[in-house]
Enzyme design. Structure first.
Site, mmCIF file in Angstrom:
data_model
loop_
_atom_site.group_PDB
_atom_site.id
_atom_site.type_symbol
_atom_site.label_atom_id
_atom_site.label_comp_id
_atom_site.label_asym_id
_atom_site.label_seq_id
_atom_site.Cartn_x
_atom_site.Cartn_y
_atom_site.Cartn_z
ATOM 1 N N ASP A 32 0.850 -1.166 0.000
ATOM 2 C CA ASP A 32 0.000 0.000 0.000
ATOM 3 C C ASP A 32 0.900 1.235 0.000
ATOM 4 O O ASP A 32 2.082 1.142 0.340
ATOM 5 C CB ASP A 32 -0.921 -0.003 1.225
ATOM 6 C CG ASP A 32 -2.101 0.949 1.036
ATOM 7 O OD1 ASP A 32 -2.863 1.154 1.983
ATOM 8 O OD2 ASP A 32 -2.236 1.502 -0.079
ATOM 9 N N SER A 33 0.319 2.394 -0.354
ATOM 10 C CA SER A 33 1.156 3.577 -0.605
ATOM 11 C C SER A 33 1.414 4.411 0.642
ATOM 12 O O SER A 33 2.228 5.324 0.611
ATOM 13 C CB SER A 33 0.466 4.463 -1.644
ATOM 14 O OG SER A 33 -0.904 4.599 -1.294
ATOM 15 N N GLY A 34 0.707 4.104 1.736
ATOM 16 C CA GLY A 34 1.025 4.798 2.977
ATOM 17 C C GLY A 34 0.015 5.855 3.393
ATOM 18 O O GLY A 34 -0.081 6.182 4.575
ATOM 19 N N GLY A 35 -0.753 6.391 2.455
ATOM 20 C CA GLY A 35 -1.699 7.457 2.785
ATOM 21 C C GLY A 35 -2.694 7.028 3.840
ATOM 22 O O GLY A 35 -2.882 7.685 4.863
ATOM 23 N N PHE A 36 -3.270 5.876 3.634
ATOM 24 C CA PHE A 36 -4.300 5.372 4.565
ATOM 25 C C PHE A 36 -3.707 5.189 5.955
ATOM 26 O O PHE A 36 -4.312 5.564 6.960
ATOM 27 C CB PHE A 36 -4.844 4.037 4.063
ATOM 28 C CG PHE A 36 -5.892 3.432 4.950
ATOM 29 C CD1 PHE A 36 -5.554 2.478 5.886
ATOM 30 C CD2 PHE A 36 -7.219 3.845 4.859
ATOM 31 C CE1 PHE A 36 -6.521 1.921 6.723
ATOM 32 C CE2 PHE A 36 -8.194 3.283 5.696
ATOM 33 C CZ PHE A 36 -7.840 2.333 6.626
ATOM 34 N N CYS A 66 -13.115 -28.198 9.139
ATOM 35 C CA CYS A 66 -11.890 -27.567 8.641
ATOM 36 C C CYS A 66 -10.754 -28.577 8.496
ATOM 37 O O CYS A 66 -10.577 -29.459 9.335
ATOM 38 C CB CYS A 66 -11.470 -26.449 9.603
ATOM 39 S SG CYS A 66 -9.977 -25.591 9.079
ATOM 40 N N GLN A 92 -11.662 6.755 -5.527
ATOM 41 C CA GLN A 92 -12.269 7.253 -4.300
ATOM 42 C C GLN A 92 -13.694 7.739 -4.608
ATOM 43 O O GLN A 92 -14.323 7.237 -5.537
ATOM 44 C CB GLN A 92 -11.391 8.363 -3.697
ATOM 45 C CG GLN A 92 -10.027 7.885 -3.198
ATOM 46 C CD GLN A 92 -10.097 6.968 -1.997
ATOM 47 O OE1 GLN A 92 -11.156 6.793 -1.360
ATOM 48 N NE2 GLN A 92 -8.983 6.313 -1.682
ATOM 49 N N GLY A 107 -11.442 3.986 0.031
ATOM 50 C CA GLY A 107 -12.457 4.800 0.709
ATOM 51 C C GLY A 107 -13.627 4.017 1.254
ATOM 52 O O GLY A 107 -14.635 4.592 1.655
ATOM 53 N N ASP A 141 -2.756 8.121 -2.271
ATOM 54 C CA ASP A 141 -4.116 8.666 -2.314
ATOM 55 C C ASP A 141 -4.528 9.195 -0.951
ATOM 56 O O ASP A 141 -3.860 8.957 0.057
ATOM 57 C CB ASP A 141 -5.095 7.564 -2.730
ATOM 58 C CG ASP A 141 -5.166 6.459 -1.683
ATOM 59 O OD1 ASP A 141 -4.125 6.191 -1.031
ATOM 60 O OD2 ASP A 141 -6.251 5.873 -1.521
ATOM 61 N N ASP A 160 -8.156 -7.669 0.740
ATOM 62 C CA ASP A 160 -7.187 -7.781 1.835
ATOM 63 C C ASP A 160 -7.919 -7.515 3.137
ATOM 64 O O ASP A 160 -8.906 -6.772 3.152
ATOM 65 C CB ASP A 160 -6.051 -6.754 1.685
ATOM 66 C CG ASP A 160 -6.463 -5.402 2.246
ATOM 67 O OD1 ASP A 160 -6.886 -4.548 1.437
ATOM 68 O OD2 ASP A 160 -6.420 -5.221 3.484
ATOM 69 N N CYS A 165 -6.829 -27.661 13.082
ATOM 70 C CA CYS A 165 -8.014 -28.494 13.306
ATOM 71 C C CYS A 165 -7.723 -29.983 13.187
ATOM 72 O O CYS A 165 -8.432 -30.807 13.766
ATOM 73 C CB CYS A 165 -9.116 -28.095 12.331
ATOM 74 S SG CYS A 165 -9.775 -26.460 12.701
HETATM 75 C C1 LIG Z 1 -9.742 -1.763 6.763
HETATM 76 N N1 LIG Z 1 -10.360 -0.901 5.783
HETATM 77 C C2 LIG Z 1 -9.626 -0.288 4.848
HETATM 78 N N2 LIG Z 1 -10.159 0.635 4.023
HETATM 79 C C3 LIG Z 1 -9.127 1.090 3.266
HETATM 80 C C4 LIG Z 1 -9.088 2.094 2.285
HETATM 81 C C5 LIG Z 1 -7.851 2.402 1.697
HETATM 82 C C6 LIG Z 1 -7.746 3.494 0.726
HETATM 83 O O1 LIG Z 1 -8.736 4.191 0.363
HETATM 84 N N3 LIG Z 1 -6.522 3.778 0.235
HETATM 85 C C7 LIG Z 1 -5.406 3.057 0.595
HETATM 86 N N4 LIG Z 1 -4.228 3.397 0.026
HETATM 87 N N5 LIG Z 1 -5.454 1.994 1.464
HETATM 88 C C8 LIG Z 1 -6.660 1.681 2.056
HETATM 89 C C9 LIG Z 1 -6.714 0.654 3.038
HETATM 90 C C10 LIG Z 1 -5.469 -0.144 3.448
HETATM 91 C C11 LIG Z 1 -5.390 -1.467 2.712
HETATM 92 C C12 LIG Z 1 -4.073 -2.177 2.972
HETATM 93 C C13 LIG Z 1 -3.697 -2.517 4.274
HETATM 94 C C14 LIG Z 1 -2.468 -3.153 4.506
HETATM 95 C C15 LIG Z 1 -1.620 -3.451 3.435
HETATM 96 C C16 LIG Z 1 -2.004 -3.122 2.147
HETATM 97 C C17 LIG Z 1 -3.224 -2.481 1.908
HETATM 98 C C18 LIG Z 1 -7.954 0.390 3.630
HETATM 99 N N6 LIG Z 1 -8.289 -0.481 4.627
#
Ligand SMILES: CNc1nc2cc3c(=O)[nH]c(N)nc3c(CCc3ccccc3)c2[nH]1
Length: 375
Positions: free
Chosen positions: A95-99, A307, A192, A219, A149, A269, A312
């Site tokens: 992921d790019s880090g913004g979140f 399972c 988004q 988003g 983002d 994910d 299990c």
């Molecule tokens: C739990 N809910 C959740 N909603 C998200 C929205 C976004 C979003 O709008 N933009 C970005 N860049 N990431 C998001 C993530 C993180 C996902 C992730 C976590 C760990 C490793 C790799 C990827 C989110 N996670």
């Protein structure tokens, strides 16, 4: 120029909008729809790469934000990249880090340039921009990189979400400009638009006009009601190119994985399976099981009778409850193995149901036993 990642459509389910596909990457193929375990700090917590391969995890996720602040992407680069550093030779998505900046660091400031924030570890003043996010992901060497983002909070008003998505589009353009190795690393854009159908359309149109090798829906899974998330999917997936992977970020729970697949999503994910495992909560075909509960003290059956996972096959609820109560690490490893296997197996069952045009029937039978139809 050969693209680093290509999507191969296999089949569309006649009963639902779901689709079977293969995502080809430099480190291997991902059968979709797929669940991707999250390994935030260069490890899927308590799991070895061999154990992940045994349960057939096809790809894992890691985090630009976390590896940037610790150990630093330059160290990972010196190690030869993330695959070498963590001994994982299958695909990696970062992921790019913004979140993460928004969900982890307290002080932060967004400008057109990028985001200034304080490290949640030591309070250092740090800065991430589209260019920095690309530099970090390039150093990590992930097969799939996410554009930088902004994930707006929920709820957020229309004007804020509109301005935010427009900036996310400009940031995506800057990511494209600073993309140094497109033939080795695929850059996915992130759609988004909050919970506003017209803004989802606007964001999708702006980003699909820039021709990325794959698209994510961001988003969502930010606290909105599930029906709202499904509504946004129905408004957005039809606007995404059919010949490119569709990744729904941050989703999700078993029901959401099935409902998202039905609405044409290929990649998911979620930190749930590993996160809830740490307090002994297990996903089973009858719903969630909290192993600390006293009623399991002399229950010598498996976590889930249906399972086939290592946990299990070899250990009882009583034993796992004892380990979790005693805060023994092996207990967390056993619940993690089970939860990851549960979601990976669920996606194998979803792919089989799509192949046999019966995904809606599968959903109904899953919900019946999972107890979801009670709420
Ligand atoms: C739990 N809910 C959740 N909603 C998200 C929205 C976004 C979003 O709008 N933009 C970005 N860049 N990431 C998001 C993530 C993180 C996902 C992730 C976590 C760990 C490793 C790799 C990827 C989110 N996670």
């Amino acid at each position: 120029m050969t693209a680093a990642v290509t999507y191969e459509p296999i089949k569309t389910c006649k009963q639902s909008g779901a689709r079977l596909g293969r995502v080809h990457t430099p480190h291997g193929v991902i059968e979709t729809p797929a669940f991707m375990p999250v390994g935030t700090q260069a490890t899927v917590k308590t799991m070895s790469p061999e154990e992940l391969k045994t349960m057939d995890a096809q790809i894992i996720l890691s985090n630009t934000y976390h590896l940037f602040i610790r150990p630093g992407h330059d160290i990972v680069k010196q190690a030869g990249g993330l695959h070498k550093f963590m001994n994982w030779d299958r695909p990696i998505l970062t992921d790019s880090g913004g979140f993460q900046v928004f969900s982890l660091s307290n002080m932060r400031k967004i400008t057109e340039e990028g985001v200034t924030f304080k490290s949640h570890l030591n309070g250092d003043k740090l800065f991430i921009s589209p260019e920095v996010a690309m530099e970090i992901q390039n150093a990590l060497g992930s097969d799939i990189m996410m554009a930088f983002d902004e994930c707006p909070p929920y709820p957020a008003d229309y004007e804020y979400v509109k301005k935010s998505l427009e900036r996310t589009t400009r940031w995506a353009e800057r990511c494209l400009q600073s993309h140094s190795r497109p033939q080795d690393q695929a850059l996915f854009a992130i759609i988004q638009g909050g919970m506003y159908a017209d803004l989802r359309k606007l964001s999708a149109e702006q980003l699909t006009s820039m021709d990325f090798p794959g698209y994510a829906i961001g988003g969502l899974s930010v606290g909105e009601p599930k029906h709202m998330m499904y509504e946004m999917l129905e408004q957005t997936t039809p606007l995404m190119p059919a010949n490119k992977p569709r990744y729904l970020m941050g989703v999700g729970s078993p029901d959401a994985l099935i409902e998202g697949s039905i609405r044409g999503i290929d990649m998911f994910d979620c930190v749930l399976p590993t996160r809830i495992a740490r307090n002994g909560t297990c996903m089973t075909s009858e719903g969630r099981l909290v192993i600390r509960n006293a009623k399991y003290m002399t229950d010598f059956g498996p976590l889930d009778p249906k399972c086939s996972c290592y946990t299990c096959q070899n250990y009882s609820r009583a034993y796992i409850r004892h380990l979790i109560k005693a805060d023994e690490t092996f207990g967390i490893r056993l619940t993690t193995v089970h939860n990851l296997h549960f979601l990976l197996q669920l996606m194998r069952d979803v792919r089989e149901a799509i192949m046999e045009d019966r995904l809606l029937d599968f959903r109904d039978s899953f919900f019946a036993s999972y107890g979801l139809n009670d709420n």
